[in-house]
Design an enzyme around this catalytic site. Sequence first.
Site, PDB file in Angstrom:
ATOM      1  N   GLU A   2     -22.528  28.799 -44.004  1.00  0.00           N
ATOM      2  CA  GLU A   2     -21.057  28.847 -43.996  1.00  0.00           C
ATOM      3  C   GLU A   2     -20.554  30.192 -44.505  1.00  0.00           C
ATOM      4  O   GLU A   2     -19.604  30.757 -43.958  1.00  0.00           O
ATOM      5  CB  GLU A   2     -20.465  27.698 -44.841  1.00  0.00           C
ATOM      6  CG  GLU A   2     -20.814  26.300 -44.349  1.00  0.00           C
ATOM      7  CD  GLU A   2     -20.208  25.944 -42.984  1.00  0.00           C
ATOM      8  OE1 GLU A   2     -19.358  26.689 -42.484  1.00  0.00           O
ATOM      9  OE2 GLU A   2     -20.608  24.910 -42.412  1.00  0.00           O
ATOM     10  N   ASP A  55     -26.446  22.665 -33.038  1.00  0.00           N
ATOM     11  CA  ASP A  55     -25.563  23.374 -32.101  1.00  0.00           C
ATOM     12  C   ASP A  55     -25.685  24.900 -32.062  1.00  0.00           C
ATOM     13  O   ASP A  55     -26.094  25.495 -31.067  1.00  0.00           O
ATOM     14  CB  ASP A  55     -24.088  22.970 -32.334  1.00  0.00           C
ATOM     15  CG  ASP A  55     -23.673  23.039 -33.816  1.00  0.00           C
ATOM     16  OD1 ASP A  55     -24.531  23.324 -34.661  1.00  0.00           O
ATOM     17  OD2 ASP A  55     -22.482  22.810 -34.112  1.00  0.00           O
ATOM     18  N   GLU A  91     -15.399  12.248 -34.951  1.00  0.00           N
ATOM     19  CA  GLU A  91     -16.580  13.031 -35.325  1.00  0.00           C
ATOM     20  C   GLU A  91     -17.819  12.539 -34.574  1.00  0.00           C
ATOM     21  O   GLU A  91     -18.645  13.321 -34.123  1.00  0.00           O
ATOM     22  CB  GLU A  91     -16.774  12.947 -36.843  1.00  0.00           C
ATOM     23  CG  GLU A  91     -17.849  13.843 -37.403  1.00  0.00           C
ATOM     24  CD  GLU A  91     -17.515  15.347 -37.344  1.00  0.00           C
ATOM     25  OE1 GLU A  91     -16.486  15.723 -36.788  1.00  0.00           O
ATOM     26  OE2 GLU A  91     -18.325  16.154 -37.846  1.00  0.00           O
ATOM     27  N   GLU A 104     -14.246  22.829 -30.959  1.00  0.00           N
ATOM     28  CA  GLU A 104     -15.229  22.922 -29.869  1.00  0.00           C
ATOM     29  C   GLU A 104     -14.653  22.602 -28.483  1.00  0.00           C
ATOM     30  O   GLU A 104     -14.978  23.281 -27.507  1.00  0.00           O
ATOM     31  CB  GLU A 104     -16.444  22.027 -30.157  1.00  0.00           C
ATOM     32  CG  GLU A 104     -17.386  22.580 -31.218  1.00  0.00           C
ATOM     33  CD  GLU A 104     -16.864  22.455 -32.645  1.00  0.00           C
ATOM     34  OE1 GLU A 104     -15.848  21.738 -32.851  1.00  0.00           O
ATOM     35  OE2 GLU A 104     -17.452  23.059 -33.554  1.00  0.00           O
ATOM     36  N   THR A 128     -19.896  32.298 -33.739  1.00  0.00           N
ATOM     37  CA  THR A 128     -19.745  30.833 -33.737  1.00  0.00           C
ATOM     38  C   THR A 128     -18.525  30.396 -34.527  1.00  0.00           C
ATOM     39  O   THR A 128     -18.058  29.276 -34.398  1.00  0.00           O
ATOM     40  CB  THR A 128     -21.025  30.140 -34.258  1.00  0.00           C
ATOM     41  OG1 THR A 128     -20.922  28.745 -33.995  1.00  0.00           O
ATOM     42  CG2 THR A 128     -21.230  30.357 -35.741  1.00  0.00           C
TER      43      THR A 128
HETATM   44  C1  DMJ Z   1     -17.572  25.985 -37.005  1.00  0.00           C
HETATM   45  O1  DMJ Z   1     -17.650  26.310 -38.342  1.00  0.00           O
HETATM   46  C2  DMJ Z   1     -18.638  26.704 -36.246  1.00  0.00           C
HETATM   47  O2  DMJ Z   1     -18.299  26.681 -34.913  1.00  0.00           O
HETATM   48  C3  DMJ Z   1     -19.989  26.096 -36.457  1.00  0.00           C
HETATM   49  O3  DMJ Z   1     -20.993  26.686 -35.671  1.00  0.00           O
HETATM   50  C4  DMJ Z   1     -19.986  24.602 -36.215  1.00  0.00           C
HETATM   51  N1  DMJ Z   1     -18.690  24.084 -35.997  1.00  0.00           N
HETATM   52  C5  DMJ Z   1     -17.672  24.480 -36.891  1.00  0.00           C
HETATM   53  C6  DMJ Z   1     -16.335  23.923 -36.529  1.00  0.00           C
HETATM   54  O4  DMJ Z   1     -16.401  22.648 -36.020  1.00  0.00           O
END
Ligand code: DMJ
Length: 457
Positions: free
Chosen positions: A31, A176, A280, A299, A385
């Site tokens: 994070e 993911d 979720e 997403e 991401t």
């Molecule tokens: C984001 O922090 C990023 O996209 C991460 O890779 C996974 N998904 C969250 C938001 O849902």
Amino acid sequence: VMGNSSEFQKAVKLVIDTVSFDKDSTVQVFEATIRVLGSLLSAHIIITDTKQPFGDMTIKDYDNELLHMAHDLAVRLLPAFENTKTGIPYPRVNLKKGVPPNSNNETCTAGAGSLLVEFGILSRLLGDSTFEWVARRAVKALWSLRSNNTGLLGNVVNIQTGHWVGKQSGLGAGSDSFYEYLLKSYILFGEKEDLEMFNDAYRNIQNHLRRGREACNEGEGDPPLYVNVNMFTGQLMNTWIDSLQAFFPGLQVLIGDVEDAICLHAFYYAIWKRYGALPERYNWQLQAPDVPFYPLRPELVESTYLLYQATKNPFYLHVGMDILQSLEKYTKAKCGYATLHHVVEKTKEDRMESFFLSETCKYLYLLFDEDNPVHKSGNKYMFTTEGHIVSVDERFRNSLWQDIFPGEEDSAEKVKPNELKAVNFSSNCNRVPDERRYLLPLKSNYMRQIDRMVGLI
Ligand code: DMJ
């Protein structure tokens, strides 16, 4: 992205003047990397861009402060990569004291294996291979642990033993961004081994995770769905899909599998239509949420935006309007937008994640802002991401070091990206995202089939 240079300059100055990472605070490596390191690097890249396509985002007397801060943060994250037998990092680190005693030895695949974009950019900007080296070593270690039988990876691994604690292989939580960063690392750095891993992973995903009819828009059978399976046997592990997995159509757009992306996106959009949000976890067998909260995740919007860019079909503007309207209706609060505690009851939580601004809002804005500099030909951007914008330019293609893993042969020399299979839609847009005014991206009986599958009709 909105071209508001005065606010940008004010914010950058505030960060430079007030932010310090010298804190006795334990953070998640993943994070901190995607939210903090990524935003510092992205802002630095925008400030130092000689072309300044977003307006004048330069900072008076800027002396690479954001890059120095990014460096300082990354150095504080480095202890996570030490004393791990596999090279896969610890999930948490204290910014002042390193890895806390008795730390958890288990980490998820996405958390440990999606650090390469930010760490690689940092290394290439600094000319110091350390950061890219540790992030790459983690990816390679995870990759080497994939099942001999299916080629799949699980979702939780022990960083000392390399034993898979979570054997679930899927595209959602825990996995993911691992896949996303294999491809995005290749796009940015051009290292063929990243593309080779991605192509391999994509093939295994198609072989073992994908269920339903073969082609998205023709033939018999259920619409395609990507399920969670046991990484060693390929057997179904549960009957839910999660909201995070809705990023996958966007990734499919990047690899050129637009047709399949259209189908999976339609499935998620049908769930959105039913609840005005994405739970979720959604149980496709019970046609009901398994885990009912919605923390304003991006997403589905992200995939909608990328599909619109690829197809220019106004259907995706319509989807964007729909999402925007439900966000306004159900999540707007006095001081911002709120996590939905329950997508059916529409109760709220006092929580707005940073990805709501950096991703959800950004992708929605860009969806409708056709003339944004991000979309101008000649400007090449990639989103991390966490939705941070980085330019795809030469300076990230050149590593100053020859080979950071000497002795390994470059087996990927022949790898080529999959052929782009973009679908052509004539634009009858007129900016009126009304369902009746354009061609649906999926046959209408297929759309109805999906709506039925999620209990919408
Ligand atoms: C984001 O922090 C990023 O996209 C991460 O890779 C996974 N998904 C969250 C938001 O849902």
